[in-house]
Motif scaffolding. Structure first.
Motif, PDB file in Angstrom:
ATOM      1  N   CYS A  62     -16.286  30.407  -5.322  1.00 33.19           N
ATOM      2  CA  CYS A  62     -15.235  29.057  -5.567  1.00 33.19           C
ATOM      3  C   CYS A  62     -14.444  28.875  -4.251  1.00 33.19           C
ATOM      4  O   CYS A  62     -14.222  27.712  -3.704  1.00 33.19           O
ATOM      5  CB  CYS A  62     -14.399  29.888  -6.526  1.00 33.19           C
ATOM      6  SG  CYS A  62     -14.899  29.917  -8.157  1.00 33.19           S
ATOM      7  N   THR A  68     -17.181  25.750  -8.929  1.00 34.32           N
ATOM      8  CA  THR A  68     -15.953  24.967  -9.373  1.00 34.32           C
ATOM      9  C   THR A  68     -15.151  26.058 -10.022  1.00 34.32           C
ATOM     10  O   THR A  68     -15.909  26.405 -11.304  1.00 34.32           O
ATOM     11  CB  THR A  68     -16.225  23.735 -10.131  1.00 34.32           C
ATOM     12  OG1 THR A  68     -17.007  22.917  -9.428  1.00 34.32           O
ATOM     13  CG2 THR A  68     -14.887  23.046 -10.553  1.00 34.32           C
ATOM     14  N   SER A  71      -9.536  26.560 -13.260  1.00 32.30           N
ATOM     15  CA  SER A  71      -8.317  26.319 -12.895  1.00 32.30           C
ATOM     16  C   SER A  71      -7.908  27.044 -11.719  1.00 32.30           C
ATOM     17  O   SER A  71      -8.493  27.906 -10.889  1.00 32.30           O
ATOM     18  CB  SER A  71      -7.296  26.417 -14.050  1.00 32.30           C
ATOM     19  OG  SER A  71      -7.293  27.923 -14.224  1.00 32.30           O
ATOM     20  N   GLN A  73      -6.030  26.484  -7.629  1.00 36.56           N
ATOM     21  CA  GLN A  73      -6.251  25.702  -6.296  1.00 36.56           C
ATOM     22  C   GLN A  73      -7.141  26.342  -5.292  1.00 36.56           C
ATOM     23  O   GLN A  73      -6.785  27.498  -4.928  1.00 36.56           O
ATOM     24  CB  GLN A  73      -4.714  25.203  -5.917  1.00 36.56           C
ATOM     25  CG  GLN A  73      -4.835  24.141  -4.640  1.00 36.56           C
ATOM     26  CD  GLN A  73      -3.361  24.048  -3.995  1.00 36.56           C
ATOM     27  OE1 GLN A  73      -2.540  25.086  -3.836  1.00 36.56           O
ATOM     28  NE2 GLN A  73      -2.978  22.858  -3.847  1.00 36.56           N
ATOM     29  N   ASP A  80      -7.550  20.229   0.289  1.00 38.80           N
ATOM     30  CA  ASP A  80      -7.417  20.917  -1.129  1.00 38.80           C
ATOM     31  C   ASP A  80      -8.819  20.677  -1.865  1.00 38.80           C
ATOM     32  O   ASP A  80      -9.174  19.287  -1.965  1.00 38.80           O
ATOM     33  CB  ASP A  80      -6.270  20.148  -1.962  1.00 38.80           C
ATOM     34  CG  ASP A  80      -6.093  20.550  -3.277  1.00 38.80           C
ATOM     35  OD1 ASP A  80      -7.218  21.320  -4.000  1.00 38.80           O
ATOM     36  OD2 ASP A  80      -5.061  20.401  -4.005  1.00 38.80           O
ATOM     37  N   SER A  82     -10.052  20.990  -4.650  1.00 37.83           N
ATOM     38  CA  SER A  82     -10.310  20.176  -5.952  1.00 37.83           C
ATOM     39  C   SER A  82      -9.901  18.714  -5.976  1.00 37.83           C
ATOM     40  O   SER A  82     -10.350  17.892  -6.826  1.00 37.83           O
ATOM     41  CB  SER A  82      -9.119  20.660  -6.776  1.00 37.83           C
ATOM     42  OG  SER A  82      -7.911  20.475  -6.306  1.00 37.83           O
ATOM     43  N   THR A  83      -9.581  18.076  -4.960  1.00 40.38           N
ATOM     44  CA  THR A  83      -9.377  16.520  -4.736  1.00 40.38           C
ATOM     45  C   THR A  83     -10.608  15.781  -4.253  1.00 40.38           C
ATOM     46  O   THR A  83     -10.553  14.936  -3.955  1.00 40.38           O
ATOM     47  CB  THR A  83      -8.169  16.432  -3.627  1.00 40.38           C
ATOM     48  OG1 THR A  83      -8.455  16.568  -2.337  1.00 40.38           O
ATOM     49  CG2 THR A  83      -6.919  17.026  -4.214  1.00 40.38           C
TER      50      THR A  83
END
Length: 251
Positions: A62, A68, A71, A73, A80, A82-83
């Protein structure tokens, strides 16, 4: 409390906050990561240890944008994760992250030299010849550069993989059981190089291992159990790590 939770290291190269990873649903759900908070300092060698199933490799995958999280960050070198879309993730993994795996992951039809420069060749980036020569020289690969993986020993293959991880000057290198398939001499060579890359070149390394002798090369060891961090140790020795692992029921 997880190591470094509640505060961000000013110069962390990678961080996770509230990181969870759940496989399956309902009663069959497996919580591989249970709300992990962690900082990895720039220019430091961190080892991650824990019993089988504790979440070590899941965390690494991760953090390295290979998997992925459910949940939470992840931030790598100020980005970041996740963006990011697929293309941006590919660029991040290619340009800012180095990987060393237990299984070497070399391309069998390419020479050692071609394997080392492969990520940069794919990216269309020019190889820094002086840095390439430095890495190859430190690892003692000069006489082996024209050889294909099946002509190299396990230790030599892992040194090629280590050179490939570092030649692009990534922000961080993730190493997943890098000595798992090596004998003690080859293990010491690879770990010594990783240690030297931190001390001399300021590289940042995060390594998953189950071997106390390997963890002793690190500046810091963090221990996981049941998807969470349970302890950490600075200036580890093989003996101190072994004693801590015994209390976790891993041995």
């Amino acid at each position: 409390m997880s190591p470094d939770s509640g505060r961000h290291l000013r110069d962390a190269v990678a961080t996770a906050r509230g990181l969870t990873k759940v496989y399956g649903r309902g009663e069959a759900a497996v919580h591989a990561l249970a709300g992990v908070d962690i900082d990895f300092a720039r220019g430091e060698f961190t080892a991650i240890m824990g019993p089988s199933g504790s979440g070590k490799s899941t965390l690494m995958h991760c953090m390295a944008a290979l998997d992925t999280p459910t949940s939470g960050q992840v931030v790598v070198d100020g980005v970041d994760v996740s963006t990011l879309g697929d293309k941006a993730l590919t660029r991040l993994r290619r340009d800012r992250i180095g990987f060393v795996f237990q299984s070497f992951n070399l391309v069998p039809t390419l020479s050692a030299a071609e394997n080392i420069t492969l990520p940069m060749d794919i990216a269309g980036r020019k190889v820094d010849k002086d840095w390439y020569d430095t890495v190859v020289g430190i690892l003692g690969l000069g006489p082996r550069l024209s050889h294909r993986p099946n002509e190299l020993s396990g230790g030599q293959q892992q040194r090629v993989a280590s050179a490939r991880a570092l030649v692009g000057r990534p922000a961080i290198v993730f190493a997943d059981e890098p000595t798992g398939n090596l004998d003690s001499r080859s293990s010491a060579e690879v770990l010594g190089f990783l240690r030297r890359s931190v001390d001399e070149f300021g590289q940042s390394i995060v390594m998953v291992t189950h071997e106390p002798s390997a963890a002793a090369y690190a500046d810091r060891v963090v221990f996981m159990a049941d998807g969470s961090f349970v302890d950490e140790m600075r200036r580890p020795t093989a003996e101190s790590v072994l004693d801590r692992m015994k209390t976790m029921g891993d041995l």
